[in-house]
Design a protein around this motif. Structure first.
Motif, mmCIF file in Angstrom:
data_model
loop_
_atom_site.group_PDB
_atom_site.id
_atom_site.type_symbol
_atom_site.label_atom_id
_atom_site.label_comp_id
_atom_site.label_asym_id
_atom_site.label_seq_id
_atom_site.Cartn_x
_atom_site.Cartn_y
_atom_site.Cartn_z
ATOM 1 N N GLN A 83 140.982 59.204 35.974
ATOM 2 C CA GLN A 83 140.333 57.901 36.086
ATOM 3 C C GLN A 83 138.993 58.025 36.803
ATOM 4 O OE1 GLN A 83 143.213 55.452 38.069
ATOM 5 N NE2 GLN A 83 144.499 55.189 36.250
ATOM 6 N N ALA A 84 138.982 58.809 37.891
ATOM 7 C CA ALA A 84 137.741 59.013 38.635
ATOM 8 C C ALA A 84 136.706 59.740 37.782
ATOM 9 C CB ALA A 84 138.022 59.803 39.915
ATOM 10 N N SER A 85 137.162 60.730 37.009
ATOM 11 C CA SER A 85 136.257 61.487 36.144
ATOM 12 C C SER A 85 135.631 60.587 35.093
ATOM 13 C CB SER A 85 137.021 62.643 35.486
ATOM 14 O OG SER A 85 136.179 63.372 34.626
ATOM 15 N N GLU A 86 136.443 59.727 34.470
ATOM 16 C CA GLU A 86 135.924 58.812 33.462
ATOM 17 C C GLU A 86 134.955 57.809 34.086
ATOM 18 O OE1 GLU A 86 136.215 58.812 30.239
ATOM 19 O OE2 GLU A 86 137.416 60.629 30.309
ATOM 20 N N ALA A 87 135.306 57.297 35.272
ATOM 21 C CA ALA A 87 134.434 56.337 35.945
ATOM 22 C C ALA A 87 133.097 56.980 36.313
ATOM 23 C CB ALA A 87 135.123 55.798 37.203
ATOM 24 N N LEU A 88 133.150 58.230 36.761
ATOM 25 C CA LEU A 88 131.921 58.943 37.115
ATOM 26 C C LEU A 88 131.060 59.168 35.874
ATOM 27 C CD1 LEU A 88 130.243 60.436 39.253
ATOM 28 C CD2 LEU A 88 131.538 62.507 38.702
ATOM 29 N N ALA A 89 131.705 59.543 34.756
ATOM 30 C CA ALA A 89 130.964 59.769 33.518
ATOM 31 C C ALA A 89 130.289 58.485 33.055
ATOM 32 C CB ALA A 89 131.896 60.295 32.440
ATOM 33 N N ALA A 90 131.017 57.367 33.144
ATOM 34 C CA ALA A 90 130.446 56.082 32.731
ATOM 35 C C ALA A 90 129.291 55.684 33.647
ATOM 36 C CB ALA A 90 131.532 55.001 32.752
ATOM 37 N N GLN A 91 129.428 56.001 34.930
ATOM 38 C CA GLN A 91 128.398 55.660 35.911
ATOM 39 C C GLN A 91 127.121 56.456 35.677
ATOM 40 O OE1 GLN A 91 128.473 57.131 40.199
ATOM 41 N NE2 GLN A 91 129.197 55.038 40.466
ATOM 42 N N GLN A 92 127.273 57.714 35.299
ATOM 43 C CA GLN A 92 126.112 58.594 35.177
ATOM 44 C C GLN A 92 125.509 58.621 33.786
ATOM 45 O OE1 GLN A 92 127.604 62.382 36.593
ATOM 46 N NE2 GLN A 92 127.017 61.910 38.689
ATOM 47 N N SER A 93 126.262 58.148 32.780
ATOM 48 C CA SER A 93 125.799 58.288 31.400
ATOM 49 C C SER A 93 124.536 57.499 31.113
ATOM 50 C CB SER A 93 126.888 57.850 30.425
ATOM 51 O OG SER A 93 127.221 56.493 30.641
ATOM 52 N N GLY A 94 124.253 56.498 31.935
ATOM 53 C CA GLY A 94 123.061 55.708 31.689
ATOM 54 C C GLY A 94 121.803 56.275 32.315
ATOM 55 N N ARG A 319 127.973 64.346 34.005
ATOM 56 C CA ARG A 319 128.574 64.607 35.313
ATOM 57 C C ARG A 319 127.707 65.538 36.158
ATOM 58 N NH1 ARG A 319 132.345 63.867 31.487
ATOM 59 N NH2 ARG A 319 134.337 62.897 32.026
ATOM 60 N N ARG A 320 126.465 65.719 35.767
ATOM 61 C CA ARG A 320 125.589 66.698 36.423
ATOM 62 C C ARG A 320 125.360 66.363 37.886
ATOM 63 N NH1 ARG A 320 122.887 63.054 33.631
ATOM 64 N NH2 ARG A 320 120.924 62.155 34.367
ATOM 65 N N GLN A 321 125.026 67.383 38.643
ATOM 66 C CA GLN A 321 124.693 67.225 40.060
ATOM 67 C C GLN A 321 123.179 67.349 40.208
ATOM 68 O OE1 GLN A 321 127.078 66.463 42.250
ATOM 69 N NE2 GLN A 321 128.558 66.558 40.571
ATOM 70 N N GLY A 322 122.517 66.222 40.377
ATOM 71 C CA GLY A 322 121.065 66.246 40.447
ATOM 72 C C GLY A 322 120.471 66.672 39.109
ATOM 73 N N ARG A 323 119.688 67.763 39.142
ATOM 74 C CA ARG A 323 119.053 68.275 37.921
ATOM 75 C C ARG A 323 119.829 69.432 37.320
ATOM 76 N NH1 ARG A 323 114.952 70.950 39.277
ATOM 77 N NH2 ARG A 323 114.032 71.075 37.185
ATOM 78 N N THR A 324 121.001 69.734 37.868
ATOM 79 C CA THR A 324 121.713 70.947 37.454
ATOM 80 C C THR A 324 123.013 70.626 36.735
ATOM 81 O OG1 THR A 324 120.794 72.114 39.374
ATOM 82 C CG2 THR A 324 122.670 73.127 38.261
ATOM 83 N N LEU A 325 123.205 71.274 35.584
ATOM 84 C CA LEU A 325 124.479 71.220 34.878
ATOM 85 C C LEU A 325 125.334 72.378 35.383
ATOM 86 C CD1 LEU A 325 122.447 69.650 32.982
ATOM 87 C CD2 LEU A 325 123.915 70.347 31.082
ATOM 88 N N THR A 326 126.493 72.062 35.975
ATOM 89 C CA THR A 326 127.284 73.071 36.662
ATOM 90 C C THR A 326 128.573 73.400 35.927
ATOM 91 O OG1 THR A 326 128.522 71.459 37.982
ATOM 92 C CG2 THR A 326 126.391 72.192 38.862
ATOM 93 N N LEU A 327 129.124 74.557 36.281
ATOM 94 C CA LEU A 327 130.411 74.963 35.730
ATOM 95 C C LEU A 327 131.506 73.998 36.157
ATOM 96 C CD1 LEU A 327 132.137 76.987 34.170
ATOM 97 C CD2 LEU A 327 132.272 78.381 36.241
ATOM 98 N N ASP A 328 131.433 73.505 37.398
ATOM 99 C CA ASP A 328 132.427 72.533 37.869
ATOM 100 C C ASP A 328 132.411 71.269 37.013
ATOM 101 O OD1 ASP A 328 133.439 74.085 39.845
ATOM 102 O OD2 ASP A 328 132.370 73.110 41.493
ATOM 103 N N SER A 329 131.209 70.795 36.666
ATOM 104 C CA SER A 329 131.093 69.593 35.842
ATOM 105 C C SER A 329 131.669 69.833 34.449
ATOM 106 C CB SER A 329 129.624 69.167 35.734
ATOM 107 O OG SER A 329 129.106 68.825 37.000
ATOM 108 N N TYR A 330 131.459 71.029 33.925
ATOM 109 C CA TYR A 330 132.006 71.403 32.616
ATOM 110 C C TYR A 330 133.533 71.360 32.646
ATOM 111 C CZ TYR A 330 133.225 74.665 28.786
ATOM 112 O OH TYR A 330 133.767 75.274 27.687
ATOM 113 N N GLU A 331 134.123 71.885 33.708
ATOM 114 C CA GLU A 331 135.578 71.875 33.826
ATOM 115 C C GLU A 331 136.105 70.460 34.037
ATOM 116 O OE1 GLU A 331 136.187 74.663 36.959
ATOM 117 O OE2 GLU A 331 136.207 76.401 35.609
ATOM 118 N N GLN A 332 135.358 69.647 34.769
ATOM 119 C CA GLN A 332 135.762 68.254 34.950
ATOM 120 C C GLN A 332 135.768 67.508 33.622
ATOM 121 O OE1 GLN A 332 133.030 66.601 37.788
ATOM 122 N NE2 GLN A 332 133.499 68.152 39.335
#
Length: 541
Positions: A83-94, A319-332
């Motif tokens: 749920q948190a992952s989906e909410a974060l994705a929705a928050q950042q997708s814009g 789900r990126r952190q700042g300007r970086t696409l991370t391995l953690d975000s990929y796994e999330q």
């Protein structure tokens, strides 16, 4: 690492809310030291501490290790993490336009984001210049549509001189009535000396959606027709590899596939890296080296994984952190094979019962079920075809949700799956198809038959075979009439009416026949009785 941590402000977002819940779980377990928790799992003190810091969403495996070390219910916490992952994705997708296309194909306007295919674009362009009719073949998911649209079309538009400088470039897909729909686009013999390039993408629709052999043969003949020395038409066919054998059954198509085709090959490691890093670089973003290495390894052995790669990158970007696409975000995001299912399940989980059922009906309308070992394929549907599935407001809301999640695409008049990869990558959709496979086959037949009936003016006297009619009538009765468009309902009603009138006529004919037999029998009996009396009378005299 202290025994007591201050609570976080859960209103700051889904990451802070989850981290605050983890801290409360640890306090409820007696605030065990992190070094003690680390001994119970394979993660370090720093990793476990960071999971509850609220600075970024922990990976699912780290979160479950943290929860297990505190004696929590891992199933409950996995659901909370999703749920948190989906909410974060929705928050950042814009946050700006994404550099990746997800399941959608690259189009001619996406040239700036299209990387890693220069060598193949060169080969396709050379083949197109050389041959009047050529073909691009490759398995589903190999990137044929993107290669044609974002690779070949810009190259053709940049062609500034020579006899084959395009005066027009047209892109079509065959659909259910290819000749009727696209025949007027084909120039008549000798009428157009300048070059017209016709790209027929998803040529396999000629076999999956078009069931009229006259339409099919007429369309192929029009494409391959030799219009003489002044002919300026050049044709490029995009054919899914598993349908190439069907093309070999047609002599003209066979020569194209055999002598003028280019196969889409797997991307090399260098090309994959360019496809991963190039779009991010164009947007001023950075891809973590560990993520690039992981993605390259995940895709290297799967030549049909490009839609999965693109969707996983899109979800990683959200789900990126700042300007970086991370391995953690990929796994999330669920990784290469889980990102599509995670996105689709996230959409489905937010629907109420009514909208969830409408979603199922809409998506199944977009499926053409395979038969005889052929795979299931997607089909475009008009918005008018979907109007009967529920209230217009609810249908609009469902379509908007699926479009925002990039699971479907729309060109205004019609909608369809963003890619056939969704069929195999989302288990729920696969289950729906298997459960309703026979019903889907009947549904496709009914849709096509009703459209053909409508095209000839809805002539009365619709004749449907008794077996098919009984099956469709039973299907409509079980569904209570739901799931049928108004046109399909009218067609079915007309067929049933014709069938009933036929039965009544047969019963009347049988009744008249029986009456005639009975009358004839009575007349014969009376005749023989009179004859016997006459003979007896003669003997008496």
């Amino acid at each position: 690492m202290g025994r007591h941590e201050n609570p976080l402000d859960a209103s700051e977002g889904p990451v802070a809310e989850l981290a605050d819940a983890l801290r409360r779980l640890r306090r409820a377990a007696g605030s065990p030291p992190y070094h003690q928790m680390a001994r119970l799992c394979s993660y370090s003190v720093a990793t476990l501490s960071r999971a509850a810091s609220g600075k970024q969403l922990p990976t699912l495996s780290v979160l479950l290790a943290y929860v297990e070390a505190c004696g929590g219910d891992t199933a409950v916490w996995e659901a909370r993490w999703r749920q948190a992952s989906e909410a974060l994705a929705a928050q950042q997708s814009g946050r700006g336009n994404p550099p990746y296309k997800g399941l959608a194909r690259f189009d001619h306007t996406d040239q700036a984001l299209y990387f890693g295919r220069d060598r193949l674009v060169d080969d396709l362009w050379a083949l197109t210049c050389e041959r009047r009719v050529s073909a691009l073949t490759g398995p589903s998911g190999s990137g044929k549509s993107s290669l044609l649209r974002a690779g070949l079309v810009p190259r053709l538009r940049g062609w500034q001189e020579g006899p084959w400088r395009p005066s027009a470039i047209r892109i079509i897909t065959p659909g259910e009535r290819p000749l009727s729909a696209h025949g007027p686009l084909l120039p008549p013999p000798g009428a157009r000396p300048s070059a017209v390039f016709l790209i027929v993408d998803q040529f396999e629709e000629l076999f999956t959606l078009c069931h009229d052999p006259v339409e099919r043969e007429g369309f192929v003949k029009a494409l391959l027709a030799d219009r003489g020395p002044s002919d300026g038409l050049r044709v490029v066919l995009g054919i899914r590899a598993d349908f190439a054998p069907r093309c070999l059954d047609h002599p003209g198509l066979a020569s194209v596939v055999r002598d003028a085709s280019l196969a889409v090959t797997r991307m090399t490691s260098a090309e994959l890296r360019e496809a991963i890093v190039g779009p991010a670089r164009a947007h001023g973003l950075v891809v973590e080296r560990a993520l690039t290495a992981r993605l390259t390894a995940d895709v290297a052995d799967n030549g049909s994984a490009l839609p999965l790669l693109s969707h996983a990158l899109l979800e990683t970007w959200s789900r990126r952190q700042g300007r970086t696409l991370t391995l953690d975000s990929y796994e999330q995001a669920g990784g290469l094979h889980g990102a599509i299912a995670q996105s689709a399940e996230g959409v489905h989980a937010r629907l109420d019962t009514v909208r969830a059922d409408i979603t199922r009906q809409i998506l199944l309308r977009m499926i053409s079920p395979g038969s005889g070992g052929a795979p299931d394929t997607r089909r475009s549907v008009t918005r008018a075809e979907l109007e009967s599935l529920g209230e217009s407001r609810e249908i609009h809301e469902v379509l908007e949700s699926l479009t925002r999640a990039r699971l479907i695409t729309s060109d205004g008049a019609s909608v369809g799956l963003a890619h056939e990869a969704l069929i195999s990558a989302w288990p729920r959709l696969g289950d729906w198809i298997e459960r309703d496979r026979e019903k889907l086959r009947f549904q496709r037949w009914l849709t096509e038959a009703a459209d053909a009936w409508d095209a000839v003016g809805r002539e009365p006297g619709v004749r449907i075979s008794p077996v098919r009619l009984a099956q469709l009538d039973a299907h409509a009765s079980r569904a209570g009439g739901s799931g049928l468009t108004a046109l399909e309902s009218d067609f079915l009603a007309a067929g049933l009416d014709t069938h009933r009138r036929t039965l009544r006529a047969r019963r009347t004919t049988r009744a008249m026949g029986s009456l005639l037999v009975a009358t004839t029998s009575l007349a014969a009996a009376a005749f023989w009785r009179q004859r016997r009396l006459f003979q007896e009378h003669r003997r008496g005299r």
